[in-house]
Design a protein around this motif. Sequence first.
Motif, PDB file in Angstrom:
ATOM      1  N   UNK A 165      53.454  59.116  -0.330  1.00 54.34           N
ATOM      2  CA  UNK A 165      53.515  57.882  -1.134  1.00 54.34           C
ATOM      3  C   UNK A 165      52.185  57.159  -1.031  1.00 54.34           C
ATOM      4  N   UNK A 166      51.700  56.692  -2.147  1.00 53.36           N
ATOM      5  CA  UNK A 166      50.428  55.973  -2.144  1.00 53.36           C
ATOM      6  C   UNK A 166      50.618  54.483  -1.880  1.00 53.36           C
ATOM      7  N   UNK A 167      49.497  53.783  -1.799  1.00 51.27           N
ATOM      8  CA  UNK A 167      49.509  52.324  -1.616  1.00 51.27           C
ATOM      9  C   UNK A 167      48.918  51.691  -2.862  1.00 51.27           C
ATOM     10  N   UNK A 168      49.448  50.545  -3.245  1.00 51.21           N
ATOM     11  CA  UNK A 168      48.844  49.821  -4.356  1.00 51.21           C
ATOM     12  C   UNK A 168      47.640  49.028  -3.836  1.00 51.21           C
ATOM     13  N   UNK A 169      47.906  48.161  -2.841  1.00 51.24           N
ATOM     14  CA  UNK A 169      46.811  47.421  -2.192  1.00 51.24           C
ATOM     15  C   UNK A 169      46.224  48.295  -1.089  1.00 51.24           C
ATOM     16  N   UNK A 170      45.217  47.782  -0.402  1.00 56.19           N
ATOM     17  CA  UNK A 170      44.649  48.496   0.744  1.00 56.19           C
ATOM     18  C   UNK A 170      45.194  47.856   2.017  1.00 56.19           C
ATOM     19  N   UNK A 171      45.273  48.637   3.098  1.00 56.62           N
ATOM     20  CA  UNK A 171      45.786  48.121   4.368  1.00 56.62           C
ATOM     21  C   UNK A 171      44.662  48.132   5.397  1.00 56.62           C
ATOM     22  N   UNK A 172      44.389  46.955   5.965  1.00 55.80           N
ATOM     23  CA  UNK A 172      43.434  46.865   7.074  1.00 55.80           C
ATOM     24  C   UNK A 172      44.274  46.738   8.338  1.00 55.80           C
ATOM     25  N   UNK A 173      44.320  47.818   9.111  1.00 58.94           N
ATOM     26  CA  UNK A 173      45.140  47.831  10.319  1.00 58.94           C
ATOM     27  C   UNK A 173      44.298  47.254  11.465  1.00 58.94           C
ATOM     28  N   UNK A 174      44.498  45.968  11.754  1.00 58.15           N
ATOM     29  CA  UNK A 174      43.670  45.276  12.754  1.00 58.15           C
ATOM     30  C   UNK A 174      43.875  45.873  14.141  1.00 58.15           C
ATOM     31  N   UNK A 175      45.071  46.397  14.426  1.00 57.70           N
ATOM     32  CA  UNK A 175      45.356  46.924  15.768  1.00 57.70           C
ATOM     33  C   UNK A 175      44.618  48.239  16.030  1.00 57.70           C
ATOM     34  N   UNK A 229      31.495  62.718  15.413  1.00 59.68           N
ATOM     35  CA  UNK A 229      32.415  62.571  16.546  1.00 59.68           C
ATOM     36  C   UNK A 229      33.691  61.966  15.950  1.00 59.68           C
ATOM     37  N   UNK A 230      34.790  62.703  15.986  1.00 60.02           N
ATOM     38  CA  UNK A 230      35.981  62.263  15.232  1.00 60.02           C
ATOM     39  C   UNK A 230      36.916  61.372  16.045  1.00 60.02           C
ATOM     40  N   UNK A 231      36.441  60.857  17.202  1.00 63.82           N
ATOM     41  CA  UNK A 231      37.316  60.042  18.060  1.00 63.82           C
ATOM     42  C   UNK A 231      37.991  58.886  17.306  1.00 63.82           C
ATOM     43  N   UNK A 232      37.185  58.153  16.505  1.00 57.58           N
ATOM     44  CA  UNK A 232      37.767  56.968  15.839  1.00 57.58           C
ATOM     45  C   UNK A 232      38.800  57.368  14.782  1.00 57.58           C
ATOM     46  N   UNK A 233      38.530  58.486  14.110  1.00 56.57           N
ATOM     47  CA  UNK A 233      39.525  58.972  13.136  1.00 56.57           C
ATOM     48  C   UNK A 233      40.788  59.401  13.881  1.00 56.57           C
ATOM     49  N   UNK A 234      40.621  60.175  14.944  1.00 60.86           N
ATOM     50  CA  UNK A 234      41.796  60.693  15.672  1.00 60.86           C
ATOM     51  C   UNK A 234      42.665  59.547  16.205  1.00 60.86           C
ATOM     52  N   UNK A 235      42.012  58.554  16.820  1.00 62.41           N
ATOM     53  CA  UNK A 235      42.774  57.405  17.336  1.00 62.41           C
ATOM     54  C   UNK A 235      43.449  56.649  16.191  1.00 62.41           C
ATOM     55  N   UNK A 236      42.709  56.511  15.096  1.00 60.17           N
ATOM     56  CA  UNK A 236      43.247  55.780  13.938  1.00 60.17           C
ATOM     57  C   UNK A 236      44.478  56.477  13.377  1.00 60.17           C
ATOM     58  N   UNK A 237      44.399  57.800  13.251  1.00 62.87           N
ATOM     59  CA  UNK A 237      45.525  58.569  12.696  1.00 62.87           C
ATOM     60  C   UNK A 237      46.751  58.379  13.583  1.00 62.87           C
ATOM     61  N   UNK A 238      46.520  58.474  14.897  1.00 63.96           N
ATOM     62  CA  UNK A 238      47.634  58.298  15.836  1.00 63.96           C
ATOM     63  C   UNK A 238      48.195  56.870  15.707  1.00 63.96           C
ATOM     64  N   UNK A 239      47.282  55.918  15.630  1.00 68.19           N
ATOM     65  CA  UNK A 239      47.689  54.507  15.583  1.00 68.19           C
ATOM     66  C   UNK A 239      48.499  54.152  14.350  1.00 68.19           C
ATOM     67  N   UNK A 240      48.167  54.725  13.192  1.00 62.48           N
ATOM     68  CA  UNK A 240      48.891  54.332  11.961  1.00 62.48           C
ATOM     69  C   UNK A 240      50.160  55.158  11.747  1.00 62.48           C
ATOM     70  N   UNK A 241      50.447  56.084  12.670  1.00 66.50           N
ATOM     71  CA  UNK A 241      51.587  56.983  12.426  1.00 66.50           C
ATOM     72  C   UNK A 241      52.921  56.218  12.379  1.00 66.50           C
ATOM     73  N   UNK A 242      52.989  55.051  13.045  1.00 65.53           N
ATOM     74  CA  UNK A 242      54.226  54.254  12.956  1.00 65.53           C
ATOM     75  C   UNK A 242      54.304  53.457  11.653  1.00 65.53           C
ATOM     76  N   UNK A 251      52.795  54.390   8.339  1.00 66.88           N
ATOM     77  CA  UNK A 251      52.796  55.048   7.038  1.00 66.88           C
ATOM     78  C   UNK A 251      52.787  56.559   7.261  1.00 66.88           C
ATOM     79  N   UNK A 252      53.405  57.295   6.353  1.00 66.21           N
ATOM     80  CA  UNK A 252      53.348  58.761   6.482  1.00 66.21           C
ATOM     81  C   UNK A 252      52.069  59.247   5.809  1.00 66.21           C
TER      82      UNK A 252
END
Length: 415
Positions: A281-291, A319-332, A334-335
């Motif tokens: 599912x896509x997003x209409x607006x953008x999401x800035x995940x502050x956490x 270095x993909x650390x920030x992407x990897x952490x981000x992916x883990x962090x947003x898993x709760x 959005x799919x």
Amino acid sequence: MAEILVLGAGMIGVSTALAFQERGHSVTLLDRRDPGLEASYGNAGHISGDSSEPFPLPRDAGTLAAFGLGLRNDVTYDIRAVLRMAPALWQYFRHCRPDRLERQARIYAEMSKRSTAAHQRLIEAAGLGNLIRKSGAYEINRDPRKAEANAVAALKSAQDFGLRPDIIDGAELTRREPAIRAGVAGAVWWPDTWLSADPGALVQGYAALFRNRGGRWATGDASTLRQQGAGWQVDSAEGPLTAEHVVVALGAWSPKLLERFGYHVPMIYKRGYHAHFDAPRGLDASIIDCDNAVVLTSMTKRMRLATGAALVDMSAPPDTRQIDRGVKGVSDLVELGPRVEEPQWFGTRPFMPDMLPVVGKAPRHKGLWCHFGHGHLGFTKGPASADLFLDAFEGQESDILSAIDPARRYALGGQ
Ligand SMILES: Cc1cc2nc3c(=O)[nH]c(=O)nc-3n(C[C@H](O)[C@H](O)[C@H](O)COP(=O)(O)OP(=O)(O)OC[C@H]3O[C@@H](n4cnc5c(N)ncnc54)[C@H](O)[C@@H]3O)c2cc1C
């Protein structure tokens, strides 16, 4: 009418070339690659008409210690690069004193406010409306206390800068954006943020407009720039190009070129990454995940997750650390779905210690002009900043112009 050479065809260079053209000058735009393939290509796609946050460095010991210990995802670093950037980072720290920050935020907000109208003019002229969604961005927090603090800060900026954020709870967010799961404590909606479905294509569309209006395109290496008589010359695939005025709009590569002419520009190189996901599912607006310090934007190339800043050398491997952490962090939240396989993209935000771009005449060389250093919001500010640049070129004066003028600033040998 003057002969102008613009070096660099990211959002800043292309916007500069168009602004010169609109005011009747004869312009050549040069890059070593096609337009819009560096930082202007891979960003989060926000055209933020309502940003008053110049990305200050937190000054409290706790946050700085968390950065140092690598506990936060908004900043990672390589210690050797940080040591090389230390003088610029020290200046950045000093500019973030609350009394100085207020002035920077005012100028920053004013440039942001002008940005959507300046883009709209080009979007219409180039017929690129299909690349833009005017659906805003949500800053979200999972922790109720952080959500509350964010809401208070947003309402203060509404008061100070005439912005119109909307404060909502998690249930309302899920109602508006069904792709977002429960668990968000609160969100701030910024309605005047527009989204580009393909930032690189927008820059390329603007570059096509420049060429359709009679602008000249050249492929070449800007590092061949030299003074030639009363003007400037650079080598290109079609031979040497000469002009009376040259504009350095090379983003993160600008300091290196200017060093050759005796200007020591203390830039902070803030690398960022993105990754794409085949989200169901896509997003209409953008999401800035502050956490988790990532931004999610639905684009033509699927869901883009863009990261915060990595303080590393321009040539450092990805270095993909920030992407990897981000992916883990947003898993709760959005799919995301499976990650799209592609080479790892990264780009560098050209960030100045006083958080404002460098716009105007180089102080010690006739016909040499600077237009770079737009940091986290260069994609937003390109066309509006180009209008200001042309005002400076024509000798106009204003508070904003003096704040971003190279000659008056430490950056190029001013005070
Ligand atoms: C992950 C990430 C997310 C971001 N999100 C946003 C966002 O949502 N909204 C926003 O407003 N901004 C965002 N930004 C910042 C924005 O992308 C930059 O501020 C902006 O793209 C800078 O534009 P520019 O034209 O100065 O630089 P660039 O786009 O990097 O262009 C510089 C140009 O100079 C050329 N060049 C360099 N050296 C030479 C040479 N020797 N000879 C010839 N050509 C040369 C390059 O090829 C390039 O085309 C983000 C940045 C990143 C990294």
